[in-house]
Design a protein around this motif. Structure first.
Motif, PDB file in Angstrom:
ATOM      1  N   GLU A 148      -8.260  -0.554   5.185  1.00 40.99           N
ATOM      2  CA  GLU A 148      -8.379  -1.895   5.836  1.00 40.99           C
ATOM      3  C   GLU A 148      -7.565  -2.956   5.569  1.00 40.99           C
ATOM      4  OE1 GLU A 148     -13.413  -1.540   5.834  1.00 40.99           O
ATOM      5  OE2 GLU A 148     -12.367  -2.647   4.374  1.00 40.99           O
ATOM      6  N   ALA A 151      -4.465  -2.336   7.399  1.00 38.20           N
ATOM      7  CA  ALA A 151      -4.551  -2.530   8.730  1.00 38.20           C
ATOM      8  C   ALA A 151      -4.231  -4.258   8.924  1.00 38.20           C
ATOM      9  CB  ALA A 151      -5.968  -2.426   9.280  1.00 38.20           C
ATOM     10  N   ARG A 152      -5.065  -4.922   8.034  1.00 40.08           N
ATOM     11  CA  ARG A 152      -4.974  -6.371   7.913  1.00 40.08           C
ATOM     12  C   ARG A 152      -3.285  -6.905   7.813  1.00 40.08           C
ATOM     13  NH1 ARG A 152      -7.493 -10.339   3.578  1.00 40.08           N
ATOM     14  NH2 ARG A 152      -6.442 -11.911   3.628  1.00 40.08           N
ATOM     15  N   VAL A 154      -0.673  -4.913   8.802  1.00 40.85           N
ATOM     16  CA  VAL A 154      -0.263  -4.630  10.058  1.00 40.85           C
ATOM     17  C   VAL A 154      -0.189  -5.690  11.300  1.00 40.85           C
ATOM     18  CG1 VAL A 154      -0.035  -2.759  11.772  1.00 40.85           C
ATOM     19  CG2 VAL A 154      -0.001  -2.104   9.254  1.00 40.85           C
ATOM     20  N   ARG A 155      -1.531  -6.000  11.261  1.00 39.61           N
ATOM     21  CA  ARG A 155      -1.888  -7.106  12.336  1.00 39.61           C
ATOM     22  C   ARG A 155      -1.278  -8.456  12.297  1.00 39.61           C
ATOM     23  NH1 ARG A 155      -7.370  -4.712  11.399  1.00 39.61           N
ATOM     24  NH2 ARG A 155      -7.626  -6.898  10.323  1.00 39.61           N
ATOM     25  N   GLY A 156      -0.622  -8.725  11.066  1.00 38.00           N
ATOM     26  CA  GLY A 156       0.031  -9.813  10.789  1.00 38.00           C
ATOM     27  C   GLY A 156      -0.529 -10.813   9.928  1.00 38.00           C
ATOM     28  N   GLY A 157      -1.753 -10.296   9.587  1.00 32.32           N
ATOM     29  CA  GLY A 157      -2.607 -11.089   8.563  1.00 32.32           C
ATOM     30  C   GLY A 157      -1.696 -11.619   7.256  1.00 32.32           C
ATOM     31  N   ARG A 159      -0.890 -11.245   3.507  1.00 30.47           N
ATOM     32  CA  ARG A 159      -0.727 -10.296   2.463  1.00 30.47           C
ATOM     33  C   ARG A 159      -1.793 -10.376   1.491  1.00 30.47           C
ATOM     34  NH1 ARG A 159       2.269  -6.033   0.457  1.00 30.47           N
ATOM     35  NH2 ARG A 159       4.186  -6.458   2.174  1.00 30.47           N
TER      36      ARG A 159
END
Length: 196
Positions: A148, A151-152, A154-157, A159
């Motif tokens: 999770e 994925a966060r 990778v989605r550009g959230g 770090r």
């Protein structure tokens, strides 16, 4: 209990810590040992100092009092336990190398049995040696939690910093508790209780 962000020495480090949040620990101790108010904790500041500082801050909200003894090494354990002997209801054993070595664990268990002060530890394996309860991480859920976080990112959230393991498994040795005359609180089999 929600996952809590763990302080990290590096802003670039993300992931799931192999540590359980202090508040989750204190909640579990209170449930397993409902009559306990004073918790003894041995630690090496170089290993688990920041964790213990956080635990000391979290303790008042849980209604528990932490009594800590700093260790410089294994040779300090007898003196530290002697200082705690008459002022604690439970010993909380952290995954601190100064406390978790085989000779120290053996000494802790002997002390626990002799003085009827139960041990709450971080691994079920210590129940076989005489600890009364353990709060273990759930490795499977840690994998999900790490995915999770990835994925966060990778989605550009943002770090995220390291986070504590969010899911735990509680195990209790009713036989060890019975031998010490320790009253165990309401712990259900669904939580992973070991009724040896």
């Amino acid at each position: 209990i929600p996952s809590v962000v763990e302080r990290s020495p590096s802003a670039n480090l993300s992931g799931v810590s192999m540590t359980i949040a202090p508040a989750a620990w204190l909640s579990a101790i209170k449930r397993v040992f409902p009559g306990a108010k004073r918790i003894g904790l041995l630690f090496d500041p170089g290993n688990t100092g920041p964790f213990v500082t956080e635990a000391l801050r979290a303790a008042p909200a849980s209604g528990l009092t932490l009594r800590t003894e700093e260790l410089g090494g294994a040779d300090d354990v007898p003196k530290a336990l002697h200082a705690l002997r008459d002022s604690v209801d439970v010993l909380w054993m952290l995954p601190d190398p100064a406390v978790a070595s085989a000779p120290v664990v053996e000494y802790l268990v002997r002390f626990s049995i002799q003085h009827r002060i139960p041990i709450m530890t971080f691994s079920r394996k210590y129940l076989e040696l005489g600890a009364v309860a353990s709060l273990d991480m759930d490795p499977y859920d840690m994998g999900i939690q790490a995915a999770e976080l990835a994925a966060r990112i990778v989605r550009g959230g943002n770090r995220p910093a390291r986070v504590y393991a969010r899911k735990t498994k509680l195990f209790v040795s009713r036989s060890a508790a019975g031998k010490m005359g320790v009253v165990i609180g309401a712990v259900t089999p669904e939580e992973g209780m070991a009724d040896d």
